[in-house]
Design a protein around this motif. Structure first.
Motif, PDB file in Angstrom:
ATOM      1  N   ARG A   1       0.821  -1.213   0.000  1.00 15.60           N
ATOM      2  CA  ARG A   1       0.000   0.000   0.000  1.00 15.60           C
ATOM      3  C   ARG A   1       0.857   1.264   0.000  1.00 15.60           C
TER       4      ARG A   1
ATOM      5  N   LEU B   1      -1.200  -4.650   9.956  1.00 18.31           N
ATOM      6  CA  LEU B   1      -1.501  -5.392   8.727  1.00 18.31           C
ATOM      7  C   LEU B   1      -1.814  -4.469   7.537  1.00 18.31           C
ATOM      8  N   ILE B   2      -2.447  -3.349   7.818  1.00 17.82           N
ATOM      9  CA  ILE B   2      -2.825  -2.460   6.708  1.00 17.82           C
ATOM     10  C   ILE B   2      -1.571  -1.809   6.105  1.00 17.82           C
TER      11      ILE B   2
ATOM     12  N   TRP C   1       3.590  -8.975   5.475  1.00 13.67           N
ATOM     13  CA  TRP C   1       2.141  -8.978   5.321  1.00 13.67           C
ATOM     14  C   TRP C   1       1.636 -10.388   4.995  1.00 13.67           C
TER      15      TRP C   1
ATOM     16  N   ARG D   1      -2.520   1.584  -3.248  1.00 15.02           N
ATOM     17  CA  ARG D   1      -1.560   0.512  -3.542  1.00 15.02           C
ATOM     18  C   ARG D   1      -0.279   1.140  -4.061  1.00 15.02           C
TER      19      ARG D   1
ATOM     20  N   PRO E   1     -16.601  -1.467  -1.172  1.00 11.82           N
ATOM     21  CA  PRO E   1     -16.439  -0.865   0.165  1.00 11.82           C
ATOM     22  C   PRO E   1     -15.387  -1.573   1.009  1.00 11.82           C
ATOM     23  N   PHE E   2     -15.112  -2.840   0.702  1.00 11.74           N
ATOM     24  CA  PHE E   2     -14.117  -3.579   1.482  1.00 11.74           C
ATOM     25  C   PHE E   2     -12.851  -3.835   0.663  1.00 11.74           C
ATOM     26  N   GLY E   3     -12.675  -3.115  -0.423  1.00 12.50           N
ATOM     27  CA  GLY E   3     -11.479  -3.266  -1.241  1.00 12.50           C
ATOM     28  C   GLY E   3     -11.585  -4.445  -2.177  1.00 12.50           C
ATOM     29  N   ALA E   4     -10.421  -4.837  -2.727  1.00 15.62           N
ATOM     30  CA  ALA E   4     -10.421  -5.901  -3.731  1.00 15.62           C
ATOM     31  C   ALA E   4      -9.091  -6.633  -3.696  1.00 15.62           C
TER      32      ALA E   4
ATOM     33  N   ARG F   1      -5.508  -8.053  -0.840  1.00 14.17           N
ATOM     34  CA  ARG F   1      -5.425  -7.169   0.333  1.00 14.17           C
ATOM     35  C   ARG F   1      -6.786  -6.578   0.698  1.00 14.17           C
TER      36      ARG F   1
ATOM     37  N   CYS G   1     -10.365  -6.337   2.714  1.00 10.61           N
ATOM     38  CA  CYS G   1     -10.583  -6.321   4.167  1.00 10.61           C
ATOM     39  C   CYS G   1     -10.696  -7.729   4.744  1.00 10.61           C
ATOM     40  N   ILE G   2      -9.945  -7.973   5.779  1.00  9.91           N
ATOM     41  CA  ILE G   2      -9.948  -9.297   6.418  1.00  9.91           C
ATOM     42  C   ILE G   2     -11.170  -9.444   7.353  1.00  9.91           C
TER      43      ILE G   2
ATOM     44  N   GLY H   1     -17.469  -7.383  10.127  1.00 12.90           N
ATOM     45  CA  GLY H   1     -17.939  -6.006  10.033  1.00 12.90           C
ATOM     46  C   GLY H   1     -19.400  -5.938   9.611  1.00 12.90           C
TER      47      GLY H   1
HETATM   48  C1  HEM Z   1     -17.462  -2.859   8.649  1.00  7.01           C
HETATM   49  C2  HEM Z   1     -16.732  -2.051   8.140  1.00  7.01           C
HETATM   50  C3  HEM Z   1     -15.399  -2.180   7.461  1.00  7.01           C
HETATM   51  C4  HEM Z   1     -15.070  -1.613   6.272  1.00  7.01           C
HETATM   52  C5  HEM Z   1     -15.974  -0.766   5.383  1.00  7.01           C
HETATM   53  C6  HEM Z   1     -13.703  -1.969   5.991  1.00  7.01           C
HETATM   54  C7  HEM Z   1     -13.024  -1.575   4.859  1.00  7.01           C
HETATM   55  C8  HEM Z   1     -11.728  -1.931   4.563  1.00  7.01           C
HETATM   56  C9  HEM Z   1     -11.021  -1.542   3.368  1.00  7.01           C
HETATM   57  C10 HEM Z   1     -11.593  -0.654   2.258  1.00  7.01           C
HETATM   58  C11 HEM Z   1      -9.792  -2.068   3.420  1.00  7.01           C
HETATM   59  C12 HEM Z   1      -8.684  -1.921   2.364  1.00  7.01           C
HETATM   60  C13 HEM Z   1      -8.857  -3.021   1.343  1.00  7.01           C
HETATM   61  C14 HEM Z   1      -7.974  -2.892   0.116  1.00  7.01           C
HETATM   62  O1  HEM Z   1      -6.985  -2.153   0.153  1.00  7.01           O
HETATM   63  O2  HEM Z   1      -8.276  -3.541  -0.917  1.00  7.01           O
HETATM   64  C15 HEM Z   1      -9.698  -2.824   4.662  1.00  7.01           C
HETATM   65  C16 HEM Z   1      -8.589  -3.525   5.054  1.00  7.01           C
HETATM   66  C17 HEM Z   1      -8.494  -4.143   6.276  1.00  7.01           C
HETATM   67  N1  HEM Z   1      -9.497  -4.262   7.229  1.00  7.01           N
HETATM   68 FE1  HEM Z   1     -11.380  -3.596   7.087  1.00  7.01          FE
HETATM   69  N2  HEM Z   1     -13.239  -2.747   7.009  1.00  7.01           N
HETATM   70  C18 HEM Z   1     -14.239  -2.918   7.929  1.00  7.01           C
HETATM   71  C19 HEM Z   1     -14.189  -3.668   9.079  1.00  7.01           C
HETATM   72  C20 HEM Z   1     -13.074  -4.312   9.538  1.00  7.01           C
HETATM   73  C21 HEM Z   1     -13.011  -5.106  10.738  1.00  7.01           C
HETATM   74  C22 HEM Z   1     -14.190  -5.380  11.648  1.00  7.01           C
HETATM   75  C23 HEM Z   1     -11.726  -5.540  10.852  1.00  7.01           C
HETATM   76  C24 HEM Z   1     -11.092  -6.380  11.914  1.00  7.01           C
HETATM   77  C25 HEM Z   1     -11.562  -6.570  13.103  1.00  7.01           C
HETATM   78  C26 HEM Z   1     -10.980  -5.044   9.713  1.00  7.01           C
HETATM   79  C27 HEM Z   1      -9.648  -5.276   9.474  1.00  7.01           C
HETATM   80  C28 HEM Z   1      -8.980  -4.922   8.316  1.00  7.01           C
HETATM   81  C29 HEM Z   1      -7.582  -5.247   8.057  1.00  7.01           C
HETATM   82  C30 HEM Z   1      -6.638  -5.960   9.018  1.00  7.01           C
HETATM   83  C31 HEM Z   1      -7.276  -4.785   6.766  1.00  7.01           C
HETATM   84  C32 HEM Z   1      -5.944  -4.913   6.021  1.00  7.01           C
HETATM   85  C33 HEM Z   1      -5.949  -6.213   5.199  1.00  7.01           C
HETATM   86  C34 HEM Z   1      -4.646  -6.466   4.441  1.00  7.01           C
HETATM   87  O3  HEM Z   1      -3.913  -5.526   4.113  1.00  7.01           O
HETATM   88  O4  HEM Z   1      -4.357  -7.631   4.180  1.00  7.01           O
HETATM   89  N3  HEM Z   1     -11.836  -4.315   8.925  1.00  7.01           N
HETATM   90  N4  HEM Z   1     -10.895  -2.720   5.339  1.00  7.01           N
END
Ligand code: HEM
Length: 455
Positions: A63, A78-79, A86, A330, A391-394, A397, A399-400, A405
């Motif tokens: 990223r 992790l982000i 990672w 990214r 909303p959770f990426g693609a 990487r 969202c885990i 969520g």
């Molecule tokens: C419910 C609302 C949530 C939204 C909208 C959200 C959204 C996102 C987005 C947009 C990313 C970046 C994805 C990408 O770059 O392609 C991300 C990454 C991540 N999220 Fe979430 N997230 C949410 C909840 C959570 C929860 C509940 C957790 C953990 C308890 C979490 C943990 C993470 C982690 C660790 C990453 C990094 C993953 C990686 O780089 O491998 N997220 N999230």
């Protein structure tokens, strides 16, 4: 026109949310170019305009986010972690979110607490600002026993508990504005040399002490729990060469705490806002929830939530119209040739995917400013480009915590809607304007709703 000092960041952190800034470029260039190049300070950044390029984007692992393990363990999560570090983490963290685990996590307990809090508002104050209540709720769910950390924060009862105070302060009182964070990212090497920290000392100390005390306690008492903390402790105490350092454990603890509550609280407040603006949809959803719950003897179980199809549409449409993150970041790990052109993005180039702009593109969502749950009917989803909802990426990487969520948000909607009715308070500023200084979408002035009990 780019400024010499801040590049194309004019407005970011002052007037525009990052999602709106990238939308400006997207709207201007759509159909004319697959990408647009802009400057963040003196650093060139490519924004993808052609949605078909996003599938390639999945292969760019890093990223390019600033982190500084030595001085600021909270930034080493992790982000932000690149490459091999990672790769080691997501598969080891994923047991935290198995269906079995989630079934035990979503009890009626949280719903009861939330209802108690809302009843007070309905009886006494008659109106509420949603952000705080939703953050209290989401904080309690993430902290809950057996989930991530194995402690109960009881924030809904006690707003002054330290976990709530610290967690919320990361967003309400960030170490840097959005614009300064972009500049820090552009000069990562220098920033590390200058030992700049992303987070405030008070916050770093709080999470570091929490992790140290938890590890010491569990090791001393030989206590093993079935939670995320335990997974991190095992990775830290293992004999493997690539074991997690103490600071990396602190970073992962921090990000699970923060990611778990702020984004969910943002979605919940926008969801209730949309329901207050659309009373017919609100009534239909309440009726749907009660109808499904009757099949499950009134119990809010994992299975009951999974059975609520209209709730799923509402949550997705909220995420479409009001994504908590306006864009994804990214960095190219190799030279990348843009298909169909002679243009090469050199290794190390920053890339952005404009989530907000794609979610508001009339090509994918006709009349995009209208809240329309039919955008997520089976038919509509089938006929749309699969990458038009991000909303959770693609890619690898993404969202885990996506399943956790979403369940978390659904539980909040059920708890808030079953027994209460909402209308928009005149205190809510219209039209909604996103605050520019935060990464997670937050409306200026907050969202205020009138609340009353329904039988
Ligand atoms: C419910 C609302 C949530 C939204 C909208 C959200 C959204 C996102 C987005 C947009 C990313 C970046 C994805 C990408 O770059 O392609 C991300 C990454 C991540 N999220 Fe979430 N997230 C949410 C909840 C959570 C929860 C509940 C957790 C953990 C308890 C979490 C943990 C993470 C982690 C660790 C990453 C990094 C993953 C990686 O780089 O491998 N997220 N999230």
């Amino acid at each position: 026109m780019a400024s010499r000092l801040i590049g194309n960041l004019k407005g970011v952190g002052q007037y525009d949310h990052d999602g709106l800034l990238t939308q400006k470029f997207y709207k201007k260039l759509k159909g004319r170019s697959p990408i647009v190049g802009v400057y963040y300070s003196i650093k060139p950044v490519a924004i993808f305009i052609d949605i078909n390029l996003i599938k390639d984007f999945a292969s760019f692992h890093d990223r390019g986010i600033y982190y500084n393990e030595r001085d600021d363990p909270l930034s080493t999560h992790l982000i932000s972690l690149p490459g091999d570090k990672w790769k080691q983490l997501p598969s080891t963290c994923s047991p935290t979110f198995t269906s079995l685990k989630m079934k035990t996590m979503f009890s009626t307990m949280m719903e009861v607490e939330m209802k108690r809090k809302l009843t007070k508002f309905a009886r006494v104050e008659k109106s509420l600002t949603l952000k705080k209540v939703m953050s209290l709720f989401t904080m309690d769910v993430i902290g809950m026993g057996g989930c991530a950390f194995g402690f109960e924060t009881n924030s809904l009862e006690d707003e002054n508990n330290e976990f709530f105070r610290m967690g919320i302060s990361v967003f309400d009182n960030p170490g840097y504005s959005t614009r300064s964070t972009f500049v820090l990212q552009a000069f990562r090497g220098y920033a590390r040399k200058l030992r700049l920290k992303l987070f405030r000392d008070e916050v770093i100390k709080f999470y570091t002490d929490f992790v140290r005390n938890t590890i010491d306690y569990r090791l001393k008492n030989k206590e093993e729990r079935n939670d995320f903390m335990q997974i991190l402790i095992q990775l830290h105490t293992s004999k493997r060469e690539d074991k997690l350092s103490f600071n990396e454990v602190v970073g992962q603890t921090f990000v699970f705490h923060i990611a778990g509550f702020e984004a969910s609280a943002s979605i919940l407040q926008f969801c209730f806002y949309e329901l207050a603006c659309n009373p017919d949809i609100q009534n239909r959803l309440r009726h749907h929830i009660n109808q499904v719950l009757r099949k499950y003897d009134g119990e809010v179980t994992y299975e009951a939530i999974m059975d609520m199809k209209y709730l799923d549409q509402i949550v997705n449409e909220t995420l479409r119209k009001n994504p908590p993150f306006g864009m994804l970041s990214r960095e190219t790990t190799l030279n990348y040739k843009i298909p169909g052109t002679d243009c090469i993005l050199e290794k190390g180039t920053s890339l952005h995917i404009p989530i907000y702009a794609i979610h508001h593109d009339p090509e994918f969502y006709p009349n995009p400013s209208k809240f329309n749950p039919d955008n997520f009917s089976e038919e509509a989803v089938k006929n749309r480009h699969p990458i038009a909802f991000l909303p959770f990426g693609a890619g690898p990487r993404a969202c885990i915590g996506v399943r956790f969520g979403v369940m978390h948000v659904k539980l909040g909607v059920i708890a808030g809607l079953r027994k209460f009715k909402y209308t928009l308070s005149p205190k809510t500023r219209q039209p909604i304007k996103l605050q520019s200084k935060f990464f997670v979408a937050q409306p200026e002035g907050g969202i205020w709703l009138n609340i009353e009990s329904v039988d």
